[in-house]
Design an enzyme around this catalytic site. Structure first.
Site, PDB file in Angstrom:
ATOM      1  N   ASP A 416       0.822  -1.202   0.000  1.00 25.92           N
ATOM      2  CA  ASP A 416       0.000   0.000   0.000  1.00 25.92           C
ATOM      3  C   ASP A 416       0.859   1.257   0.000  1.00 25.92           C
ATOM      4  O   ASP A 416       1.945   1.298   0.579  1.00 25.92           O
ATOM      5  CB  ASP A 416      -0.891  -0.012   1.249  1.00 25.92           C
ATOM      6  CG  ASP A 416      -1.825   1.177   1.321  1.00 25.92           C
ATOM      7  OD1 ASP A 416      -2.683   1.300   0.437  1.00 25.92           O
ATOM      8  OD2 ASP A 416      -1.666   1.989   2.251  1.00 25.92           O
ATOM      9  N   GLU A 469       0.953  -0.658  -5.158  1.00 24.90           N
ATOM     10  CA  GLU A 469      -0.030   0.402  -5.384  1.00 24.90           C
ATOM     11  C   GLU A 469       0.775   1.698  -5.490  1.00 24.90           C
ATOM     12  O   GLU A 469       1.075   2.348  -4.495  1.00 24.90           O
ATOM     13  CB  GLU A 469      -1.031   0.487  -4.230  1.00 24.90           C
ATOM     14  CG  GLU A 469      -2.173   1.456  -4.532  1.00 24.90           C
ATOM     15  CD  GLU A 469      -2.496   2.413  -3.392  1.00 24.90           C
ATOM     16  OE1 GLU A 469      -3.461   3.170  -3.524  1.00 24.90           O
ATOM     17  OE2 GLU A 469      -1.773   2.420  -2.388  1.00 24.90           O
TER      18      GLU A 469
END
Length: 738
Positions: A416, A469
């Site tokens: 993330d 990401e």
């Protein structure tokens, strides 16, 4: 007198006492070496055994079947002088008020459970199995009086003045089990006999700032359910895995060139009230029926605030207790593997919350976080940022990634907020960030960390995925680390996602003015290895669901969603869709409630059943059609047939399989049908219709289409042959050459 042991207390000599300064530090739990005073020690006149046993009324030392009474010298400290200079094996028989005597082994009589090599690796930041030596681990010593089982506790807190284990086993009193430091490593350690899995504990850390704070174990493998903040001793080796065939086959897999259709799930809200085992019962067959190859869970590591969806982690080594035990989560992964489903979990190494009981200011100093606020805080999120340049911090995170692959058999992690790690000025105003040593905005420590994570994971667990990401144009995210890339397997294609959703939200009458938005992704489609995501972030916080983004009435919305998914599955890249998207959920996601399954029961439920049926068929067709996946990462796998017809909003392209087989995708993005639309084609012959989003099976208009289209020797758009196609409004068709 037997073997130098007398059954009456000897007269205490000065050597048997504890120097005043050491005694003060011991009583204040600020001593770095309590083992130097408690336990057995040689003296000038033999030896002595000392113990601090809070609340005891009588203590005897059991040696060679003798009970030798100890002498209390105040502050709950007991002493027994011995004439023998040889270290005996012994036990304490302790009597507490209103209780029968208990026999215990002495925690201060055992050697450290970490070896010098462990300490060396930790100092170098290279201990790849850190969870086996830090935190709480079951340990057994074999002694002359028998086997001693218990738990070894070890903690990194280099600036602490003192550390103690607290728990139910000592009434949460930090004075009972102070820990020792091991050299200059900053590791504090103690072995406590008799502590079994299930015991609750924390560490009292006497910080460098003069404050004593009860801290959860950063390496805890199990926790109490939030809002509790207690760590739990766990035995994570108890589960008996059954996924041996899956794990044996995985090293030979290359998921970047095989079918990959991912269903993204927030465990707490797929169906509210379900835990890991309930999902194993219901989610697994749902995934199989709908044709998905992988499931991706939003973070499962322990987190204090449910509203963070798991993206502010407090327990990096523990599956959240909200939904079950570590064994329960292993059961879920095991059942997914048994059904042929790969498991990906979101991983959050970028930042962590400021809760005092967790990682923040762990030993009274910025320890896990960077000490300079310009690098150590993410003010937008109210979190601290890891100090990626510190060996022990980097080790904590790299080992954590390995832990999930090793102990929980994960098949991938999706990392993330990578952009926030890569850029020192990410979401910061001028003056709020500190340049690197070359004056640039790149976080070189974070780059090195990401390269180390990816390189280590792929070396130790071949066949697994690491997915970034990453929302910028940072070069080489999926390039190998040997080529100065970051080394990820795949990267989320955020540009494609944003352009696609913006385009599909337009009324078809306006799309001709935005045609470049839907074709631009093919300019860079092969610059990285991509996942095409419609993730949780795109259906929350007022953005609306995919259904809500589509213009028009319910029929047009359904047609728009069907067209969107056909475009997605035919575009180069792997697919990911968040739960609820697969049937066109009408409202955006809220973590406090379940997926809106009621959409499948309402007045317009036929549209949602149609969308889900289409997604199911797309998934199965995709898995059975090499042209749609086998050359995702090379320009050889894609050929434009028609990309410039902005007037009619038509897209036509061919996906080529590695075996040379083509599939033609024709997509009408306008609100008008094209009953006789000619396309040039690279092969002469019959093209068989294999999917039509306008089919009544999907609650489309059901316009009759030929089962196959034949080419004629009519040159068209630089091709020597062409064919005429009927393209219903807002629909897509796939054709396979036969």
């Amino acid at each position: 007198m037997t073997s130098g042991y007398d059954d009456t207390p000897a007269q205490l000599e000065p050597a048997h006492h504890i120097p005043d300064e050491d005694r003060r530090r011991l009583l204040e739990c600020k001593h770095h070496a309590p083992h130097d005073f408690y336990g057995w020690h040689a003296t000038s006149k033999g030896s002595v055994i000392r113990a601090r046993l809070l609340g005891a009324t009588h203590v005897e030392v059991l040696i060679h079947n003798q009970g030798l009474p100890m002498t209390p010298i105040g502050d709950d400290i007991w002493v027994l002088p011995l004439e023998d200079e040889l270290a005996p094996d012994y036990r304490f028989q302790v009597t507490y008020p209103d209780a029968a005597p208990v026999i215990i082994a002495d925690p201060y009589h055992f050697l450290p459970t970490l070896s010098s090599f462990d300490l060396h690796l930790i100092g170098e930041g290279r201990h790849e199995r850190l969870w086996e030596v830090l935190g709480a681990n079951q340990h057994t010593y074999n002694t002359s009086m028998g086997e001693v089982q218990g738990t070894s506790f070890a903690l990194w807190a280099p600036n602490a003045q003192g550390v103690a284990v607290i728990g139910e086993f000592c009434n949460w009193n930090p004075n009972q089990y102070p820990m020792r430091t091991l050299g200059s490593t900053g590791i504090w350690e103690i072995f406590i006999p008799g502590i079994k899995p299930g015991a609750e504990y924390k560490f009292t850390v006497q910080g460098a700032d003069g404050r004593a704070v009860d801290k959860a174990d950063p390496m805890a493998k199990q926790t109490k359910t939030p809002p509790e903040t207690v760590s739990v001793v766990a035995d994570i080796d108890e589960y008996a895995w059954t996924d041996h065939e899956w794990m044996a086959a995985r090293p030979g897999n290359d998921a970047t060139n095989t079918p990959m259709s991912v269903y993204e799930v927030h465990i707490g809200s797929w169906r509210v009230g379900y835990g890991y085992r309930e999902l194993a019962r219901e989610l697994v067959p749902y995934l199989v029926d709908n044709g998905y190859t992988h499931v991706e869970f939003l973070p499962v590591a322990e987190h204090p605030f449910g509203g963070s969806w798991g993206y502010q982690v407090s327990g990096y080594y523990s599956p959240t207790a909200r939904w079950g035990s570590p064994e329960d989560f292993k059961y879920l992964v095991d059942k997914l593997h048994g059904a042929g489903i790969g498991v990906i979990v979101d991983w959050v190494p970028a930042h962590f919350p400021k809760d005092e009981w967790a990682l923040a200011r762990f030993d009274g100093t910025p320890l896990y976080e960077h000490p300079d606020w310009r690098r150590g805080e993410q003010k937008d999120w109210g979190t601290y940022v890891f100090d990626f340049g510190r060996n022990e911090v980097r080790n904590f995170l790299v080992a954590n990634a390995l832990y999930w692959f090793e102990e929980y058999h994960l098949d991938g992690i999706r990392v993330d907020a990578v952009a926030s790690m890569l850029y020192l000025d990410y979401s910061r105003n001028p003056g709020e960030w500190l340049p690197n040593q070359f004056g640039g905005r790149e976080n070189l420590d974070a780059v090195q960390f990401l390269q180390e994570v990816n390189g280590t994971v792929h070396r130790t667990h071949p066949g697994v995925l690491t997915i970034a990401e990453e929302s910028t144009a940072w070069p080489g995210v999926t390039a190998q680390t040997s080529a100065d890339g970051l080394g990820f397997s795949l990267k989320w294609n955020m540009g494609w996602m944003n352009d696609t959703l913006e385009y599909f939200s337009l009324d078809p009458i306006h799309r001709s003015y935005h045609h470049h938005e839907i074709t631009f992704s093919l300019v860079y489609a092969f610059s990285e290895r991509y996942v095409l995501p419609f993730s949780h972030d795109e259906v929350v916080h007022g953005k609306g669901s995919l259904w809500e983004r589509m213009p028009g009435d319910a029929w047009k919305k359904a047609a728009g969603v069907r067209n969107l998914f056909a475009y997605m599955f035919s575009h180069p890249g792997k697919q990911l869709m968040f739960m609820g998207c697969e049937f066109g959920q009408t409202t955006e996601w809220a973590e406090a409630g379940s997926v809106n399954w009621d959409d499948l029961e309402g007045w317009d439920s036929e549209y949602h059943h149609g969308i889900r049926t289409l997604v199911r068929d797309l998934n199965h067709l995709y898995r059975d059609t090499p042209a749609l996946y086998s050359q995702d990462n090379t320009p050889m796998g894609f050929q434009w047939i028609k990309g410039d017809d902005s007037q009619h909003n038509i897209l036509a392209y061919i996906r080529w399989g590695a075996d040379g087989t083509p599939v033609l995708a024709v997509i009408n993005l306008s609100g008008a049908s094209q009953p006789d639309y000619r396309l040039g084609l690279p092969r002469a012959g019959e093209w068989e219709l294999i999917l039509n989003t306008d089919d009544a099976r999907y609650s489309g208009a059901g316009n009759p289409l030929a089962d196959a289209v034949s080419t004629s020797p009519q040159p068209w758009d630089s091709f020597e042959q062409s064919a005429s196609f009927h393209m219903p409004a807002m629909s897509a068709q796939f054709y396979r050459f036969r």
